[in-house]
Design a protein around this motif. Structure first.
Motif, short mmCIF file in Angstrom:
data_model
loop_
_atom_site.label_atom_id
_atom_site.label_comp_id
_atom_site.label_asym_id
_atom_site.label_seq_id
_atom_site.Cartn_x
_atom_site.Cartn_y
_atom_site.Cartn_z
N MET A 1 -4.34 0.96 -3.66
CA MET A 1 -4.73 1.93 -2.67
C MET A 1 -4.87 1.22 -1.33
O MET A 1 -5.60 0.24 -1.20
N ASN A 2 -4.14 1.72 -0.34
CA ASN A 2 -4.24 1.20 1.02
C ASN A 2 -5.31 1.97 1.77
O ASN A 2 -5.27 3.20 1.81
N LEU A 3 -6.24 1.27 2.39
CA LEU A 3 -7.33 1.91 3.11
C LEU A 3 -7.33 1.44 4.55
O LEU A 3 -7.31 0.24 4.82
N THR A 4 -7.33 2.41 5.48
CA THR A 4 -7.40 2.12 6.90
C THR A 4 -8.56 2.90 7.50
O THR A 4 -8.59 4.13 7.41
N ILE A 5 -9.52 2.19 8.08
CA ILE A 5 -10.64 2.83 8.75
C ILE A 5 -10.57 2.44 10.21
O ILE A 5 -10.60 1.25 10.55
N SER A 6 -10.44 3.44 11.09
CA SER A 6 -10.34 3.15 12.51
C SER A 6 -11.29 4.04 13.29
O SER A 6 -11.72 5.08 12.82
N GLY A 7 -11.60 3.61 14.50
CA GLY A 7 -12.51 4.35 15.35
C GLY A 7 -11.87 4.67 16.68
O GLY A 7 -11.09 3.88 17.21
#
Length: 115
Positions: A1-7
């Motif tokens: 699972m690829n996870l990207t958290i951005s703001g």
């Protein structure tokens, strides 16, 4: 699972990242075929004070993309609402994938013997 958290207009702190990860565990516990997750946390620059914090998720599962967004005056509350909505949609998607219209082997053999 690829996870990207951005703001967006927001720095993603380790505490925010950990909070999102713990909330995503509930979703991946219900459905393990998640391919890609993109989380966007935003602080809107509106003049109104309410619902300035926004969180949105794009979840790519096998066969479908699920998009959910939520706004609240508190970012953590927005994430909570977001994960509740996402969990409901993932469970609904999982139910649609399962074939509920099959005949169980017990009933099919009992029916053929009775006839």
């Amino acid at each position: 699972m690829n996870l990207t958290i951005s703001g967006h207009h927001l720095e993603v702190t380790p505490a925010l990242r950990e909070y999102v990860l713990t909330k995503l565990d509930r979703v991946t516990r219900h459905f393990d075929q998640v391919v890609d997750v993109n989380v966007l946390l935003t602080v809107e620059k509106n003049k109104e004070k309410e619902r300035r914090q926004r969180a949105e998720v794009t979840l790519h599962v096998k066969g479908r993309d699920i998009f959910v967004e939520s706004s609240h005056e508190d970012l953590y509350a927005a994430i909570d609402q977001l994960m509740d909505k996402l969990d409901r949609q993932v469970v609904r998607h999982k139910d649609k994938l399962q074939n509920h219209h099959h005949v169980s082997p017990k009933r099919s053999t009992a029916f053929t013997e009775a006839v």
